[in-house]
Design an enzyme around this catalytic site. Structure first.
Site, PDB file in Angstrom:
ATOM      1  CB  SER A   7      -0.910  -0.011   1.233  1.00 19.10           C
ATOM      2  OG  SER A   7      -1.689   1.147   1.241  1.00 19.10           O
ATOM      3  N   GLY A   8       0.602   2.153  -0.932  1.00 23.17           N
ATOM      4  CA  GLY A   8       1.349   3.399  -1.008  1.00 23.17           C
ATOM      5  C   GLY A   8       2.576   3.320  -1.907  1.00 23.17           C
TER       6      GLY A   8
ATOM      7  CB  THR B  55      -3.621   3.553  -7.805  1.00 23.00           C
ATOM      8  OG1 THR B  55      -4.060   2.410  -7.077  1.00 23.00           O
ATOM      9  CG2 THR B  55      -4.803   4.224  -8.437  1.00 23.00           C
TER      10      THR B  55
ATOM     11  CG  ASN C 200      -2.046   5.518  -0.621  1.00 25.29           C
ATOM     12  OD1 ASN C 200      -2.126   6.738  -0.798  1.00 25.29           O
ATOM     13  ND2 ASN C 200      -2.075   4.653  -1.620  1.00 25.29           N
TER      14      ASN C 200
ATOM     15  CB  SER D 295      -5.354   3.330   0.603  1.00 25.87           C
ATOM     16  OG  SER D 295      -5.022   1.972   0.546  1.00 25.87           O
ATOM     17  CB  SER D 296      -6.909   0.888  -4.407  1.00 26.08           C
ATOM     18  OG  SER D 296      -6.083   1.769  -5.119  1.00 26.08           O
TER      19      SER D 296
ATOM     20  N   GLY E 230      -0.828  -5.685  -2.633  1.00 26.74           N
ATOM     21  CA  GLY E 230       0.366  -6.484  -2.409  1.00 26.74           C
ATOM     22  C   GLY E 230       0.288  -7.241  -1.102  1.00 26.74           C
TER      23      GLY E 230
ATOM     24  CD  GLU F 236      -2.946  -5.454   3.176  1.00 22.46           C
ATOM     25  OE1 GLU F 236      -3.705  -6.023   3.975  1.00 22.46           O
ATOM     26  OE2 GLU F 236      -3.291  -4.465   2.504  1.00 22.46           O
TER      27      GLU F 236
HETATM   28  P1  ATP Z   1      -2.746   1.225  -2.307  1.00 18.64           P
HETATM   29  O1  ATP Z   1      -2.407  -0.235  -2.301  1.00 18.64           O
HETATM   30  O2  ATP Z   1      -2.954   1.750  -0.932  1.00 18.64           O
HETATM   31  O3  ATP Z   1      -3.859   1.558  -3.224  1.00 18.64           O
HETATM   32  P2  ATP Z   1      -0.919   2.263  -4.273  1.00 18.64           P
HETATM   33  O4  ATP Z   1       0.236   1.362  -4.514  1.00 18.64           O
HETATM   34  O5  ATP Z   1      -2.004   2.242  -5.266  1.00 18.64           O
HETATM   35  O6  ATP Z   1      -1.433   1.998  -2.801  1.00 18.64           O
HETATM   36  P3  ATP Z   1      -0.729   5.033  -4.999  1.00 18.64           P
HETATM   37  O7  ATP Z   1      -2.039   5.497  -4.562  1.00 18.64           O
HETATM   38  O8  ATP Z   1      -0.512   4.757  -6.441  1.00 18.64           O
HETATM   39  O9  ATP Z   1      -0.323   3.739  -4.148  1.00 18.64           O
HETATM   40  O10 ATP Z   1       0.424   6.043  -4.531  1.00 18.64           O
HETATM   41  C1  ATP Z   1       0.385   6.674  -3.287  1.00 18.64           C
HETATM   42  C2  ATP Z   1       0.813   8.114  -3.413  1.00 18.64           C
HETATM   43  O11 ATP Z   1       2.196   8.178  -3.721  1.00 18.64           O
HETATM   44  C3  ATP Z   1       0.124   8.865  -4.526  1.00 18.64           C
HETATM   45  O12 ATP Z   1      -1.064   9.435  -4.084  1.00 18.64           O
HETATM   46  C4  ATP Z   1       1.166   9.919  -4.888  1.00 18.64           C
HETATM   47  O13 ATP Z   1       1.096  10.990  -3.997  1.00 18.64           O
HETATM   48  C5  ATP Z   1       2.477   9.214  -4.635  1.00 18.64           C
HETATM   49  N1  ATP Z   1       3.054   8.630  -5.874  1.00 18.64           N
HETATM   50  C6  ATP Z   1       2.942   7.362  -6.293  1.00 18.64           C
HETATM   51  N2  ATP Z   1       3.609   7.168  -7.456  1.00 18.64           N
HETATM   52  C7  ATP Z   1       4.160   8.336  -7.783  1.00 18.64           C
HETATM   53  C8  ATP Z   1       4.985   8.800  -8.872  1.00 18.64           C
HETATM   54  N3  ATP Z   1       5.365   7.993  -9.852  1.00 18.64           N
HETATM   55  N4  ATP Z   1       5.376  10.085  -8.862  1.00 18.64           N
HETATM   56  C9  ATP Z   1       5.011  10.921  -7.877  1.00 18.64           C
HETATM   57  N5  ATP Z   1       4.253  10.551  -6.821  1.00 18.64           N
HETATM   58  C10 ATP Z   1       3.814   9.273  -6.772  1.00 18.64           C
HETATM   59 MG    MG Z   2      -3.973   1.953  -5.174  1.00 19.10          MG
END
Ligand code: ATP
Ligand code: MG
Length: 727
Positions: free
Chosen positions: A137-138, A142, A187, A190-191, A419, A421
């Site tokens: 997560s984070g 996404t 996050n 977070s999805s 992923g 956990e």
């Molecule tokens: P979750 O499993 O909780 O959904 P995730 O892997 O989908 O987590 P994201 O929501 O894609 O995580 O990313 C978390 C935050 O990190 C985003 O809101 C953004 O602020 C930052 N972030 C992620 N990727 C990038 C990137 N390539 N460039 C800049 N900031 C990023």
């Molecule tokens: Mg996500």
């Protein structure tokens, strides 16, 4: 200084930063020798690490690159990405253009290189593709998914008809995120569900349709949030951004503090989130994905009804039976859900049991009534989410499905799924999520080995079998018929009134006691017993040990909604609700599938879908828990390198040859090192390479000549050649 043509950047040369490494004319000048640059910014492909079995070397390479804002690194074709937590300005239209039509290895690692490679394979080989994005997560899954979609929406040709599909593909995102994402401790966005999205392309490579599959929405969040976390975004968005008139109709107040379902986490406001402007985006997006005004109203009525449900209070009468005391809420609920007030009141405070063909109403006590209310809220919300995915799918469905060109569509899938956990406290949800990761890991190993083997065969090079850990044994432990954990759980769920979480654990102990990947307090020896509680079991996953508490397993797996609540919802005149609660469900004698079994079946289907496609991988890493730029928390990263199976991945990739390159590309880059190939080689590139490497003194065990590529076993051979260029 050496001036190079369009740099073959998979070589260990020093990329400075992306814009610099690729100047406007595609030419880069470096003042440093490749070696010092390598020291400073690391290698662009982990296969070039001399000490490829060393986790420390792996992490050091990541660290060097992260320090230089180089967030992408390859393991062969796999892209590793570290979340920079800052806007690096590397996703512009110009960046997209730079990566179009160039080979994976000609440019520094980038998500768009993967995007383009996958797209070109789709076009030229006409084979379905799947990009699997994983990470905790984070970590940025996404975001990566969104960038990929954006890449295709902007760079692919427009379809001849139905150009709106591009907008719909993009606009489905804010809607799904509003309903399926939430602020968590890890996050801010977070999805809380897994997502697999297909994009369909016509024979000209234009996107013409799409389809989404969603997995296991975390619906418990509707009624409860941990401290510092929020409910799903949509509630706050509606309260902040909804028009006066709308809120009045829904009977809502602006202040989230007025709603019990929104106050548990005590953080309605989040600095990184602007609910008001997000709401505007969502409202617009709803129109793009074909919502009529009526449908929007129906949908908002449901969102509001969940908030009202949360504020339903009960008081006990003389017989300790629950009575609804919040008449106003009940009135709104009745209207918003379009149900009979008396029916709803009765359903919230009674349980209907059918015994010997007779219906009996038994009153609920306070605790039971609160349980029923929350179960209803969760069911209403999660079914609405499922409905929403269906609605988006109807809007994304290719309108040309009947036309002849449809038959020649190819599909590109994007998988954005939770992923591995491991928390302090792990429960049913983590069990499902980690099972999902076992399945995907198994697929990954299978496909990686397969594609390696295929390449060797295609190139006519002998395949040397690779030893690896096959995690099928853990998948079986979870999913096997009769003996697997899910089967045993389901069996216990069939004994209402008798079975408890603890009897489930006992049965587990009896059935799988000798399994090398399973442990409980009773089964553990003196040494390990201390760390295991009595209501826990431990699985040794491919990514490490996880201890699960069985508390709530039965309840969450059963996911029961009292019959009369179901009946009430089936009578709803809200069109969305009546689609979500189907009357057939009431007459169906068969027990509905349990949550774990449903999940297992949807995973089997997912694996099948992915198996039929050519895979690409993006492995996302979160650099720190503070969501801050520039911080590289080594302990945290080491865990993720492990969970993501990156060392294993590298080992498989390095099992034979570290490096391989097409003859043309190899000759082009190094021909200046040999008088016979410089400035031009007139014969076959393969023969030119043979002459060249002989001249360079490559030993027979250091390389092999395939049909179209040279294979080099050790990075040091390549580095020596590379350094010779710099002299
Ligand atoms: P979750 O499993 O909780 O959904 P995730 O892997 O989908 O987590 P994201 O929501 O894609 O995580 O990313 C978390 C935050 O990190 C985003 O809101 C953004 O602020 C930052 N972030 C992620 N990727 C990038 C990137 N390539 N460039 C800049 N900031 C990023
Ligand atoms: Mg996500």
């Amino acid at each position: 200084p050496k001036c190079r043509g369009r740099g073959y950047a998979n070589f260990p040369e020093g990329e400075l930063s992306l814009p610099e490494a690729l100047g406007s004319d595609g030419v880069r000048v470096t003042m440093e020798s490749a070696l010092t640059a390598r020291d400073r910014v690391g290698v662009q492909d982990f296969v070039l690490l001399e000490n490829f079995t060393s986790e420390a070397a792996f992490i050091e390479n990541l660290r060097r690159r992260f320090r230089e804002n180089l967030i992408y690194t390859y393991i062969g074709p796999v892209l590793v990405s570290v979340n920079p937590y800052r806007d690096l300005q590397i996703y512009s239209r110009q960046h997209m253009e730079r990566y179009r039509g160039v080979s994976f290895y000609e440019v520094p690692p980038h998500l768009f290189a993967v995007a383009d490679t996958v797209y070109r394979a789709l076009r030229t080989e006409r084979r379905d593709q799947a990009v699997m994005i994983s990470g905790e997560s984070g970590a940025g899954k996404t975001e990566a998914t969104k960038r990929l979609l954006q890449f295709y929406a902007e760079t692919c040709p427009a379809p001849e008809r139905g150009g709106a599909v591009r907008d719909r593909l993009l606009q489905s995102n804010p809607v799904l995120e509003a309903f399926g994402n939430a602020k968590t401790l890890r996050n801010d966005n977070s999805s809380r569900f897994g997502k697999y999205m297909d994009v369909q392309f016509d024979f000209k490579g234009a996107p013409v349709g799409g389809h989404i599959l969603s997995y296991l929405l975390e619906k418990s969040r509707v009624v409860h949030q941990n401290h510092g976390e929020r409910n799903f975004h949509v509630f706050y968005q509606l309260l902040e951004g909804g028009e006066e008139e709308t809120l009045r109709r829904l009977g809502l107040e602006r202040n989230p503090q007025s709603y019990l379902y929104l106050v548990k986490g005590q953080c309605a406001k989040v600095s990184s989130i602007n609910d008001k402007s997000d709401w505007k985006v969502v409202r617009k997006a709803l129109t793009v994905i074909d919502f009529t005004e009526d449908e929007v109203e129906d949908l908002l009525s449901i969102v509001a009804s969940v908030l009202h449900l949360g504020n339903i209070h009960f008081a006990a009468d003389e017989e300790s039976n629950a009575q609804v005391t919040t008449e106003n809420q009940l009135k709104y609920l009745t209207r918003l859900l379009s149900v009979e007030g008396s029916t709803l009141r009765e359903a919230l405070t009674h349980r209907k049991i059918i015994a010997k063909g007779e219906e009996l109403l038994s009153p609920l006590n306070l605790e039971q009534a609160a349980y029923a209310r929350d179960a209803l809220a969760k069911a209403v919300y999660s079914r609405t989410f499922t409905w929403l995915v269906g609605k988006i799918n109807r809007s994304l469905a290719s309108k040309d499905a009947e036309s002849p060109s449809w038959r020649s569509t190819t599909v590109l899938g994007l998988l954005d799924i939770y992923g591995f956990e491991v928390f302090q406290h792990n429960s049913f949800e983590q069990f499902c999520i980690n099972y999902c990761n076992e399945k995907l890991q198994q697929l990954f190993i299978e496909l990686t080995l397969k594609s390696e083997q295929e390449e060797y065969e295609a190139e006519g090079i002998a395949w040397e079998p690779v030893q690896y850990f096959n995690n099928k044994i853990i998948c079986d432990l979870v999913e096997e018929k009769f003996k697997g954990i899910i089967s045993i759980l389901d069996e216990e769920c069939l004994r209402p009134g008798e079975a408890t979480d603890l009897t489930f654990l006992e049965k587990l102990e009896d059935t799988v006691k000798h399994h090398p990947h399973f442990l409980t307090h009773k089964l553990a020896d003196q040494r390990t017993r201390k760390s295991l509680g009595r209501g826990e079991f431990r699985l040794l996953h491919y990514a490490g040990e996880v201890t699960y508490s069985v508390t709530g397993f039965l309840d969450k797996n059963n996911d029961l909604l009292f019959r009369n609540l179901k009946e009430t919802m089936c009578s709803s005149k809200n069109p969305i609700m009546s689609q979500c609660f189907d009357r057939n469900e009431l007459s169906d004698k068969k027990r509905p599938e349990t949550v774990a079994t449903q999940f297992k079946m949807s995973l089997l289907q997912l694996v099948e879908i992915l198996q039929s496609k050519e895979p690409a991988y993006v492995r996302c890493i979160k650099p720190n828990d503070a969501k801050q730029p520039g911080r590289f928390d080594e302990v945290l990263i080491r865990h993720q390198v492990k969970y993501l199976g990156l060392m294993e991945n590298l080992r498989v990739r390095r099992a034979g040859f570290a490096y391989r390159r097409k003859y043309e590309a190899f000759l082009q880059r190094y021909k200046s090192l040999c008088p016979e190939t410089w400035p031009t080689w007139a014969g076959r590139p393969q023969d030119g390479v043979a002459v060249l490497v002989r001249h360079l003194g490559y030993k027979p065990e250091e390389y092999k000549m395939g049909r179209t590529k040279i294979f080099i076993r050790f990075p040091k051979t390549l580095f020596a050649t590379e350094d010779a260029l710099e002299v």
